[in-house]
Design a protein around this motif. Structure first.
Motif, PDB file in Angstrom:
ATOM      1  N   ILE A 301       0.272  -2.679  -3.765  1.00  0.00           N
ATOM      2  CA  ILE A 301      -0.508  -1.619  -3.117  1.00  0.00           C
ATOM      3  C   ILE A 301      -0.495  -1.876  -1.615  1.00  0.00           C
ATOM      4  N   ASN A 302      -0.092  -0.874  -0.863  1.00  0.00           N
ATOM      5  CA  ASN A 302      -0.094  -0.947   0.593  1.00  0.00           C
ATOM      6  C   ASN A 302      -1.291  -0.157   1.108  1.00  0.00           C
ATOM      7  N   ALA A 303      -2.253  -0.857   1.703  1.00  0.00           N
ATOM      8  CA  ALA A 303      -3.477  -0.212   2.211  1.00  0.00           C
ATOM      9  C   ALA A 303      -3.374  -0.039   3.723  1.00  0.00           C
ATOM     10  N   GLY A 304      -2.580   0.962   4.141  1.00  0.00           N
ATOM     11  CA  GLY A 304      -2.470   1.296   5.558  1.00  0.00           C
ATOM     12  C   GLY A 304      -1.786   0.265   6.414  1.00  0.00           C
ATOM     13  N   HIS A 305      -1.030  -0.655   5.803  1.00  0.00           N
ATOM     14  CA  HIS A 305      -0.410  -1.754   6.537  1.00  0.00           C
ATOM     15  C   HIS A 305       1.031  -1.407   6.910  1.00  0.00           C
ATOM     16  N   ASN A 306       1.586  -2.190   7.865  1.00  0.00           N
ATOM     17  CA  ASN A 306       3.011  -2.066   8.147  1.00  0.00           C
ATOM     18  C   ASN A 306       3.797  -2.276   6.861  1.00  0.00           C
ATOM     19  N   CYS A 307       4.710  -1.354   6.555  1.00  0.00           N
ATOM     20  CA  CYS A 307       5.413  -1.410   5.279  1.00  0.00           C
ATOM     21  C   CYS A 307       6.301  -2.657   5.188  1.00  0.00           C
ATOM     22  N   PRO A 308       6.099  -3.513   4.181  1.00  0.00           N
ATOM     23  CA  PRO A 308       7.048  -4.600   3.961  1.00  0.00           C
ATOM     24  C   PRO A 308       8.442  -4.033   3.727  1.00  0.00           C
ATOM     25  N   ILE A 309       9.445  -4.784   4.140  1.00  0.00           N
ATOM     26  CA  ILE A 309      10.828  -4.336   4.037  1.00  0.00           C
ATOM     27  C   ILE A 309      11.542  -5.173   2.985  1.00  0.00           C
ATOM     28  N   VAL A 310      12.107  -4.507   1.997  1.00  0.00           N
ATOM     29  CA  VAL A 310      12.911  -5.183   0.978  1.00  0.00           C
ATOM     30  C   VAL A 310      14.375  -5.013   1.355  1.00  0.00           C
ATOM     31  N   VAL A 311      15.088  -6.123   1.483  1.00  0.00           N
ATOM     32  CA  VAL A 311      16.504  -6.105   1.844  1.00  0.00           C
ATOM     33  C   VAL A 311      17.303  -6.713   0.706  1.00  0.00           C
ATOM     34  N   HIS A 312      18.290  -5.967   0.210  1.00  0.00           N
ATOM     35  CA  HIS A 312      19.192  -6.492  -0.829  1.00  0.00           C
ATOM     36  C   HIS A 312      20.570  -5.890  -0.630  1.00  0.00           C
ATOM     37  N   GLN A 313      21.571  -6.805  -0.508  1.00  0.00           N
ATOM     38  CA  GLN A 313      22.935  -6.381  -0.229  1.00  0.00           C
ATOM     39  C   GLN A 313      22.929  -5.443   0.986  1.00  0.00           C
ATOM     40  N   ASN A 314      23.341  -4.188   0.833  1.00  0.00           N
ATOM     41  CA  ASN A 314      23.387  -3.277   1.976  1.00  0.00           C
ATOM     42  C   ASN A 314      22.263  -2.245   1.951  1.00  0.00           C
ATOM     43  N   GLU A 315      21.210  -2.538   1.183  1.00  0.00           N
ATOM     44  CA  GLU A 315      20.118  -1.583   1.033  1.00  0.00           C
ATOM     45  C   GLU A 315      18.847  -2.100   1.700  1.00  0.00           C
ATOM     46  N   VAL A 316      18.089  -1.149   2.228  1.00  0.00           N
ATOM     47  CA  VAL A 316      16.779  -1.458   2.813  1.00  0.00           C
ATOM     48  C   VAL A 316      15.762  -0.499   2.223  1.00  0.00           C
ATOM     49  N   LEU A 317      14.620  -1.041   1.793  1.00  0.00           N
ATOM     50  CA  LEU A 317      13.580  -0.219   1.170  1.00  0.00           C
ATOM     51  C   LEU A 317      12.228  -0.594   1.748  1.00  0.00           C
ATOM     52  N   ASN A 318      11.416   0.416   2.074  1.00  0.00           N
ATOM     53  CA  ASN A 318      10.057   0.185   2.568  1.00  0.00           C
ATOM     54  C   ASN A 318       9.051   0.355   1.436  1.00  0.00           C
ATOM     55  N   LEU A 319       8.125  -0.583   1.322  1.00  0.00           N
ATOM     56  CA  LEU A 319       7.102  -0.536   0.277  1.00  0.00           C
ATOM     57  C   LEU A 319       5.892   0.221   0.818  1.00  0.00           C
ATOM     58  N   LYS A 320       5.839   1.528   0.536  1.00  0.00           N
ATOM     59  CA  LYS A 320       4.851   2.418   1.141  1.00  0.00           C
ATOM     60  C   LYS A 320       3.668   2.753   0.243  1.00  0.00           C
ATOM     61  N   LYS A 321       3.869   2.773  -1.071  1.00  0.00           N
ATOM     62  CA  LYS A 321       2.835   3.301  -1.968  1.00  0.00           C
ATOM     63  C   LYS A 321       1.533   2.517  -1.845  1.00  0.00           C
ATOM     64  N   GLY A 322       0.424   3.231  -1.946  1.00  0.00           N
ATOM     65  CA  GLY A 322      -0.845   2.525  -1.869  1.00  0.00           C
ATOM     66  C   GLY A 322      -2.018   3.419  -1.592  1.00  0.00           C
ATOM     67  N   THR A 323      -2.721   3.113  -0.486  1.00  0.00           N
ATOM     68  CA  THR A 323      -3.939   3.836  -0.142  1.00  0.00           C
ATOM     69  C   THR A 323      -4.178   3.721   1.354  1.00  0.00           C
ATOM     70  N   THR A 324      -5.357   4.151   1.800  1.00  0.00           N
ATOM     71  CA  THR A 324      -5.708   4.033   3.216  1.00  0.00           C
ATOM     72  C   THR A 324      -6.179   2.610   3.508  1.00  0.00           C
ATOM     73  N   MET A 325      -6.343   2.307   4.784  1.00  0.00           N
ATOM     74  CA  MET A 325      -6.930   1.020   5.170  1.00  0.00           C
ATOM     75  C   MET A 325      -8.316   0.880   4.545  1.00  0.00           C
ATOM     76  N   ILE A 326      -8.746  -0.342   4.314  1.00  0.00           N
ATOM     77  CA  ILE A 326     -10.038  -0.559   3.653  1.00  0.00           C
ATOM     78  C   ILE A 326     -11.135  -0.818   4.687  1.00  0.00           C
ATOM     79  N   GLY A 327     -12.363  -0.490   4.294  1.00  0.00           N
ATOM     80  CA  GLY A 327     -13.524  -0.699   5.157  1.00  0.00           C
ATOM     81  C   GLY A 327     -13.945   0.523   5.936  1.00  0.00           C
TER      82      GLY A 327
END
Length: 415
Positions: A301-327
């Protein structure tokens, strides 16, 4: 003959009167000095000053104003109703540049002429205070001496006030420094020191707070033999308050993980805790993921954070799914859980905004697209080399100047 004897008698009386006055003045000054050396309170010094003014110098109207930053404040007054601050400031603005006592009883402005004398106190050409004296009942020959004495007396007291102020400021700075050092030690204890490096995965990190203590955070928690959780977060604000919020956040995170709470429930509870603790005045962006070594799947779950980047071979994927920032809200408007299967050799690069944001020229920053390209080009390096290469690149872009935000990196490489 009689006239001569009379004038000679008057002169002797004046000399005796002057000597007695001088003796009283010196005694009062000595008492003030003893009180200062005994470190009496500022309030006690003001009381002593007012007593001397009333009883020794026969002053019936008195104002003492001290400079604080760029404005004068009245710390002692008696005789008549206190003037408005803007009226007192008007007197200061006109007369302080003269740097000498001024007789103002005949001034055209009634605000000025309500007093007899304006007496300034300077130190190295800097105005520290001034005194207004009214209804000053002294003989003509004693008047000048009295004005000089008042200036000397006020100067001694104002210097004592300044010394007390500096001493309090030093104590405050020392106490604050001790608190910062303690907070730094506590924060360092919260940051994981030993990260996994085994047949299943490698984990490396960089943590560089902008100040002695920062608002960034990461954690790595083993859930069971097959699963572990990691989290990267950034609290709004800086300094001790941000560090305290993050320390409380980590304790709550670990408590909820120990209860084996599903990720959506974990995020809901964390939001509730942060919101209740900060009343909506602070927020936290975070990414939390769980990796299963058996299935090679991550849930996140990504809560309004900079999207982690998944790198594999020649592909790049951003982990975006989640919610808003907390608090920010008492209840999160939505929560979406993401899922992804990772192939051997995949890198999950987590970071905070200190990597891509910099308070300098635009060309001194690295965009998220440039970061992804960099990771793709350097994916075959081990994680420690990858991190160092990125930091070197940022240092060059920023001309090796001091960072303007905390920098945190947590990377996972799947085997």
């Amino acid at each position: 003959m009689l006239e001569h004897d009379s004038s000679e008698s008057d002169a002797q009386i004046d000399i005796v009167e002057l000597l007695l006055k001088r003796q009283a003045e010196l005694s009062a000054l000595l008492e003030i000095t003893r009180a200062i050396n005994s470190n009496v309170s500022s309030e006690a010094l003001v009381e002593m000053l007012e007593t001397i003014m009333r009883n020794n110098l026969k002053v019936k109207k008195f104002r003492l104003l001290l400079l604080n930053i760029d404005q004068f404040f009245c710390v002692s007054n008696f005789g008549g109703e206190l003037e408005a601050p803007e009226d007192l400031q008007l007197i200061a603005d006109e007369l302080l540049p003269l740097k000498v006592p001024v007789h103002i009883a005949s001034h055209s402005n009634p605000i000025f002429s309500a007093f007899d004398y304006f007496i300034p106190v300077h130190h190295k050409d800097e105005a520290l205070a001034f005194v207004l004296v009214g209804h000053f009942d002294h003989g003509e020959r004693l008047l000048e001496n009295s004005v000089d004495y008042i200036q000397t007396l006020i100067n001694v007291i104002v210097v004592a006030f300044e010394n007390k102020k500096l001493f309090k400021e030093r104590l405050y700075r020392e106490r604050l420094q001790r608190e910062v050092e303690l907070a730094k030690q506590v924060q360092n204890m919260l940051i994981p020191q030993n990260l996994p490096k085994n047949v299943f995965l490698d984990v490396e990190s960089i943590y560089r707070p902008h100040q002695s203590i920062g608002g960034d955070f990461f954690d790595f928690i083993q859930i069971n033999n097959e699963e572990f959780l990691w989290c990267v977060a950034d609290v709004s604000g800086k300094g001790i308050s941000a560090a305290l919020i993050m320390a409380n956040f980590q304790a709550s995170l670990r408590a909820l993980v120990s209860l084996n709470a599903p990720l959506p429930i974990l995020i809901e509870k964390l939001n509730e805790i942060v919101y209740n603790n900060t009343k909506g005045d602070r927020f936290i962006t975070l990414f939390v993921g769980v990796y299963n070594e058996a299935t090679r799947k991550i849930r996140y779950i990504n809560a309004g954070h900079n999207c982690p980047i998944v790198v594999h071979q020649n592909e790049v994927l951003n982990l975006k799914k989640g919610t808003t920032m907390i608090g920010v809200f008492d209840e999160l408007p939505f929560i979406n859980e993401g899922e992804l299967e990772l192939e051997p050799g995949a890198i999950v690069f987590n970071y905070t905004d200190g990597i891509v944001e910099y308070d300098g020229e635009e060309e001194q920053s690295i965009t998220e697209e440039e970061l992804a390209d960099f990771l793709l080009e350097n994916r075959n390096k081990d994680l420690k080399q990858l991190h160092q290469s990125l930091i070197d690149k940022l240092d060059i872009l920023r001309n090796y100047s001091e960072a303007t935000d905390d920098i945190t990196i947590l990377s996972l490489k799947i085997h």
